[in-house]
Motif scaffolding. Structure first.
Motif, PDB file in Angstrom:
ATOM      1  N   TYR A   1      -3.778  17.434  22.524  1.00  0.00           N
ATOM      2  CA  TYR A   1      -3.979  17.072  21.144  1.00  0.00           C
ATOM      3  C   TYR A   1      -5.325  16.491  20.822  1.00  0.00           C
ATOM      4  O   TYR A   1      -5.693  16.260  19.572  1.00  0.00           O
TER       5      TYR A   1
ATOM      6  N   HIS B   1      -8.365  17.509  20.723  1.00  0.00           N
ATOM      7  CA  HIS B   1      -9.352  18.112  19.697  1.00  0.00           C
ATOM      8  C   HIS B   1      -8.812  17.617  18.092  1.00  0.00           C
ATOM      9  O   HIS B   1      -9.831  17.596  17.162  1.00  0.00           O
ATOM     10  N   ILE B   2      -7.532  17.577  18.131  1.00  0.00           N
ATOM     11  CA  ILE B   2      -7.077  17.368  16.723  1.00  0.00           C
ATOM     12  C   ILE B   2      -7.298  15.976  16.343  1.00  0.00           C
ATOM     13  O   ILE B   2      -7.680  15.319  15.124  1.00  0.00           O
TER      14      ILE B   2
ATOM     15  N   GLY C   1     -10.516  15.581  14.218  1.00  0.00           N
ATOM     16  CA  GLY C   1      -9.810  16.105  13.025  1.00  0.00           C
ATOM     17  C   GLY C   1      -9.993  15.020  11.791  1.00  0.00           C
ATOM     18  O   GLY C   1     -10.576  13.976  12.109  1.00  0.00           O
TER      19      GLY C   1
ATOM     20  N   HIS D   1      -3.090  13.685  11.749  1.00  0.00           N
ATOM     21  CA  HIS D   1      -4.416  14.130  11.819  1.00  0.00           C
ATOM     22  C   HIS D   1      -4.423  15.741  11.728  1.00  0.00           C
ATOM     23  O   HIS D   1      -3.729  16.360  12.146  1.00  0.00           O
TER      24      HIS D   1
ATOM     25  N   THR E   1      -7.181  19.355  11.868  1.00  0.00           N
ATOM     26  CA  THR E   1      -8.241  19.809  12.238  1.00  0.00           C
ATOM     27  C   THR E   1      -9.084  20.069  11.199  1.00  0.00           C
ATOM     28  O   THR E   1      -8.696  20.494   9.979  1.00  0.00           O
ATOM     29  N   LYS E   2     -10.533  20.248  11.072  1.00  0.00           N
ATOM     30  CA  LYS E   2     -11.201  20.550   9.842  1.00  0.00           C
ATOM     31  C   LYS E   2     -11.117  21.841   9.252  1.00  0.00           C
ATOM     32  O   LYS E   2     -11.019  21.868   8.132  1.00  0.00           O
TER      33      LYS E   2
ATOM     34  N   GLU F   1      -4.499  23.332  12.504  1.00  0.00           N
ATOM     35  CA  GLU F   1      -3.559  22.507  13.329  1.00  0.00           C
ATOM     36  C   GLU F   1      -3.697  20.924  12.733  1.00  0.00           C
ATOM     37  O   GLU F   1      -4.406  20.650  12.300  1.00  0.00           O
ATOM     38  N   SER F   2      -2.391  20.465  12.956  1.00  0.00           N
ATOM     39  CA  SER F   2      -2.093  19.146  12.596  1.00  0.00           C
ATOM     40  C   SER F   2      -1.137  18.308  13.521  1.00  0.00           C
ATOM     41  O   SER F   2      -0.244  19.118  13.935  1.00  0.00           O
TER      42      SER F   2
END
Ligand code: DGJ
Length: 729
Positions: free
Chosen positions: A627, A629-630, A634, A653, A655-656, A660-661
Motif C-alpha cells: 500500500y 504508493h497509496i 495519495g 488514503h 491515490t491521485k 485505489e484507496s
C-alpha cells in the motif's frame, strides 16, 4: 504571470491558481495590505479601505491636517513602529540614538522569475516545471535608512505563497533588532475567524485546539530554544463555521526550529492582524552598517475547501518542494526495527544481531541501533559528545556489526544526539567551555545533560567531523538525529556581553550548518529527526529530514490523536511510527493498521514474539509495502475526529487518480446493543465502481461516499478494519 504590479494604481497582486493576495503602495508611500482570499482576477481592492477620524489613533506628520489617516486603522503589509499603530508590531528596532522608530516607506519593487533564497536559513525550493515568481519590496525608513526587505514567492499551481523578511542596515551606525516578524497579515474585516493550533506536551504532541478569536492578542509560541512539544509553528485561521470539507482556511507554517512566536490580534475596529516569526524573548541582534539579517520563511496557503483542502495543499507542497532527499519520493523507505524499546541501553553486538535475525522473519529491512552504543554509555548520565563506538558493547566493532546485519540481507541505522554533552564525557573534560553554561552559575540539568554551544564554529566543526567519520566508517543506511532537552543557560563565551541576545538564533544557525553539511555529504542516507519524540517537528527540520519521529508515545490509541493532529499540516510520509509493546490490550494487527498511517516500523524485542505474532508482523510489513504508493503518494482524509466522543476512528488514503484507496477504521469504544455504524469514504470517483478487499461485488464511489460502509458490530474492543478499494470500472 503570478505577480502583477500595476504602476498606475500602485497595486501589487499575487495570483495562485485559486487565490489572490494584494497590497498597495498607499498614502505617503506606506505599504497597505488589501486582500488575501479566493481569486479576484485583476480587481483593485483599494475600495475596501475606508478612512475615519479615529480618536487616539494619531496621524503621521505629513498628513496631520488629514485626521482620517492613521496607521492604527489601516491594514499594513508590514507594520511600522512608533508611527501611531498601536497593534502588535512586526518589528522592534533600536536605532543608534536609542529611539525605537521605524516608518518604512516603499522605495523599490522588483519582480523576478523563480524562487528567492535565503543565505542563512532553509527555504522551500522550486522544481523544474514549477511556475514560480518572486517579489521583493523594499521599505526604507527615511531617517535611519533601515530597510525591511519583504520577500514573496508565488507557487501558482500549488496555491502556495511564501514570505520571508530581511533587515538591511543601510545607515552608518549599528542598530539592534529586538523583534522581527517574518509575516504580518492584516485582515481589514477580521471578525468571524477561529484560530486552530497544535499544542501538546511530551508524549502528546500536536493535539488540536480551536478557539474563537476575541479582542485581545492570542499568543502561541515557544521559548524552549526549539519549536517544542508544547506548541507548533503552524496555525490556521478559518471561518467560524469551517469544517473538514468546507470553509475558508488560511495556513501559516513557519520554517524555523528555534523560539517562535505567533500573535493574532483582533483590534478595536475588528481588524485582525497575524504576525509570525522568531520569538522576541531574549532576542537582541546587532546589525552593523551594510549587514543584513534574515528572518525565517513562512509558507502560506489558502483554500475554501476546509481543513482537508488545506492539509492537501501542504501535503502536496511539502512532498515536492521541501526536502531534497531521494527518500521523499524516489526511493521507497525501508521497514525498520529500532532497538530502543527492545533493549534500551542494555545491548551488545550479539543481542542486536539476534534482534535483526528475528526481525528479518517479520519482513523488516533495517535494524536501527538507538541510544547506548558510544563512549561508555550504559545509562543517560554519560558519554554524550563521545561519538566513538563503545567496544565493551559492540565488541566486534561497528564495521563488523554492520557487515553481519548486511549479511542477513538487512540494512543498518544508527542514533546520534549531536547537540548535547554529558559532564561525564571525554568531550566535556577536554572542552568544558563548549557546553552552554553561564560563568559562576551551574547550568540547569535536564536528563543530566547540557546543550553544546551550537553557535560556536569549533563546536560545529567537531560535530561535522565526528558524525561524518562514523557515517563513513561503516555501511550506514539510516540516521536518527535526536535532541532530548529544552535549552536553558543561553550564553556563549564567544560573544561579548552585549551580543548574548543573539545566542538562541545563532544556535539554530549553527545547527542548520551542521545538518546541512552532514546530510549533503551523505545523500544516500535516510535521516529521521527526533526530539524526545516529536518535540521539534517543524517544516525546517523536514527540509533536512524526510521523516520525523511523531512521539515517544507508541500507544496505538493515543497515536490516533497524534497522527490526526500532525496531519493537519505535515504529510503522512513524514510521520515516524512503530509497533511496540505499548498498548498490551490492542491486537498487533490494529497496531499495524495505526502505524501504516506513517513510516511503519517496529520497536520491540523481536526475539520474544510468538510464531503467530511473527507471522502477523510479516503479513503487515508486506501489506505496508503493497500500500506504500497509496499511503505516501495519495491524498489523506481524516474521516473522524478522535478528540470527539465516538466509537471508532477512521481515515483514508486515496491515490491521485482515485483508482485505489485504503480506508482504515479502529474501534476505540464498545457500546452494548448499539446502532449499526457507517463510515463514509471521501475522495473517490462518484461514478466509478470499486471492489473492497478483492470482492466480486462492486460498490459505486457515490454510494461509499454518501451512504458509507457498514462497520461490523459485536467485535472485540480495539478491532481494526482495513478496506482496500480498487476501481474496477
Ligand atoms: C528519545 C527518543 O524519542 C527515543 O526514541 C530514543 O531514541 C531515546 N531518546 C534515546 O535516548
Amino acid at each position: 504571470m503570478g505577480i502583477v504590479y500595476n504602476k498606475e494604481k500602485k497595486t501589487i497582486t499575487l495570483h495562485t491558481k485559486h487565490s489572490s493576495y494584494q497590497m498597495k503602495i498607499g498614502n505617503l508611500d506606506y505599504l497597505f495590505h488589501l486582500y488575501y482570499g479566493p481569486s479576484i482576477c485583476d480587481a483593485d481592492m483599494s475600495y475596501q479601505i475606508r478612512q475615519y477620524d479615529r480618536g487616539f489613533s494619531g496621524n503621521p506628520y505629513e498628513s496631520r491636517n488629514e485626521r482620517t489617516f492613521s496607521l492604527d486603522a489601516q491594514p499594513q503589509e508590514f507594520s511600522t513602529q512608533q508611527q501611531g499603530d498601536f497593534r502588535t508590531t512586526s518589528i522592534e528596532v533600536v536605532n543608534s540614538d536609542g529611539s525605537y522608530s521605524f516608518g518604512g516607506k516603499a522605495v523599490d519593487v522588483t519582480i523576478t522569475g523563480g524562487k528567492y533564497k535565503l543565505n542563512t536559513l532553509p527555504t522551500v525550493f522550486a522544481n523544474e516545471g514549477d511556475t514560480v515568481d518572486s517579489l521583493e519590496v523594499i521599505l526604507s525608513d527615511p531617517v535611519t535608512k533601515v530597510q525591511v526587505i519583504l520577500l514573496y514567492s508565488v507557487f501558482e499551481e500549488a496555491d502556495i505563497i511564501t514570505r520571508a523578511v530581511k533587515v538591511k542596515n543601510a545607515g552608518d551606525t549599528p542598530i539592534h533588532l529586538k523583534k522581527i516578524m517574518s509575516v504580518c497579515l492584516d485582515f481589514i474585516n477580521g471578525s468571524g475567524f477561529d484560530l486552530v493550533s497544535l499544542p501538546g506536551r511530551y508524549g502528546q504532541e500536536r493535539q488540536v485546539e480551536r478557539q474563537k478569536i476575541n479582542h485581545h492578542i492570542h499568543t502561541i509560541g515557544s521559548v524552549r530554544g526549539s519549536s517544542s512539544h508544547q506548541q507548533n509553528p503552524f496555525v490556521i485561521l478559518c471561518d467560524h463555521d469551517a469544517t473538514e470539507d468546507f470553509g475558508a482556511c488560511y495556513g501559516f507554517c513557519l520554517m524555523y526550529s528555534g523560539n517562535f512566536l505567533t500573535e493574532v490580534e483582533l483590534d478595536q475596529y475588528d481588524q485582525l492582524r497575524l504576525v509570525m516569526g522568531i520569538h522576541p524573548k531574549q532576542f537582541v541582534y546587532e546589525v552593523k552598517p551594510q549587514e543584513v539579517f534574515e528572518g525565517p520563511e513562512v509558507i502560506m496557503a489558502f483554500t475554501e475547501n476546509g481543513f482537508t483542502g488545506l492539509s492537501h495543499l501542504y501535503h502536496d507542497f511539502f512532498r515536492s518542494n521541501l526536502c531534497e532527499s531521494k527518500f521523499v519520493s524516489k526511493v521507497q523507505r525501508p521497514v525498520l526495527i529500532n532497538s530502543w524499546e527492545a533493549a534500551f541501553m542494555d545491548f551488545d553486538d550479539v543481542k542486536l544481531v539476534n534482534i535483526a535475525k528475528a526481525a528479518k522473519k517479520m519482513g523488516v529491512d533495517l535494524l536501527v541501533m538507538d541510544d547506548g552504543w558510544f563512549g561508555k554509555r550504559d545509562d543517560d548520565n554519560s558519554s554524550l559528545g563521545d561519538w566513538y563506538v563503545n567496544e565493551n558493547k559492540i565488541k566486534c566493532g561497528l564495521h563488523k556489526l554492520v557487515e553481519q546485519i548486511n549479511d542477513l540481507g538487512m540494512k543498518f541505522g544508527i542514533w546520534f544526539e549531536p547537540e548535547m554533552v554529558s559532564e561525564d564525557s571525554d568531550l566535556y573534560r577536554s572542552h568544558p567551555d563548549w557546553a552552554m553554561q553561564i560563568p559562576g552559575r551551574p547550568a540547569v540539568r535536564s536528563r543530566n545533560q547540557i546543550a553544546l554551544d551550537m553557535s560556536r564554529k569549533d563546536v560545529q566543526d567537531y560535530l561535522i567531523e565526528k558524525v561524518n567519520a562514523i557515517l563513513d566508517d561503516a555501511n550506514i543506511y539510516y540516521v536518527k538525529w535526536d535532541i532530548n532537552r529544552s535549552l536553558t543557560d543561553i550564553w556563549s563565551n564567544q560573544l561579548p556581553a552585549e551580543r548574548q541576545g543573539e545566542v538562541y538564533h545563532r544556535y539554530i544557525l549553527g545547527l542548520y550548518r551542521v545538518m546541512d553539511n552532514i546530510i549533503k555529504t551523505h545523500p544516500d542516507i535516510l535521516f529521521e529527526g527526533c526530539s524526545g519524540g516529536g518535540g521539534r517537528y517543524d517544516a525546517a527540520m523536514l527540509h533536512y529530514y524526510p521523516q520525523y519521529w511523531v512521539s515517544d508515545n507508541n500507544h496505538p490509541i493515543d497515536r490516533l490523536k497524534l497522527h490526526y493532529g500532525t496531519s493537519f499540516v505535515y504529510p503522512i510520509s513524514t510521520m515516524g511510527a512503530h509497533i511496540s509493546d505499548s498498548g498490551r490490550l490492542v491486537p498487533i494487527k490494529t497496531k499495524a493498521v495505526v502505524v501504516m498511517c506513517g513510516t511503519f516500523g517496529y520497536e520491540l524485542d523481536a526475539t520474544h514474539l510468538s510464531e503467530e505474532e511473527v507471522k502477523i508482523c510479516k503479513e503487515q510489513s508486506d501489506l505496508f509495502r503493497k500500500y506504500y504508493h497509496i499511503i505516501f503518494g495519495g491524498d489523506y482524509y481524516r474521516l473522524s475526529n478522535p478528540f470527539e466522543v465516538g466509537n471508532m476512528t477512521a481515515w483514508q488514503h486515496v491515490t491521485k487518480d482515485k483508482s485505489e484507496s485504503l480506508l482504515s477504521v479502529v474501534v476505540t469504544n464498545l457500546t452494548c446493543n448499539g446502532p449499526q455504524e457507517y463510515v463514509r469514504a471521501k475522495g473517490l470517483k462518484p461514478d466509478a465502481m470499486y471492489s473492497i478487499n478483492g470482492s466480486k461485488e462492486l460498490y459505486s464511489g457515490s454510494a461509499l461516499m454518501h451512504a458509507g460502509l457498514p462497520i461490523e458490530r459485536e467485535v472485540p474492543e480495539y478491532t481494526s478494519f482495513q478496506f482496500y478499494l480498487k476501481k474496477e470500472g
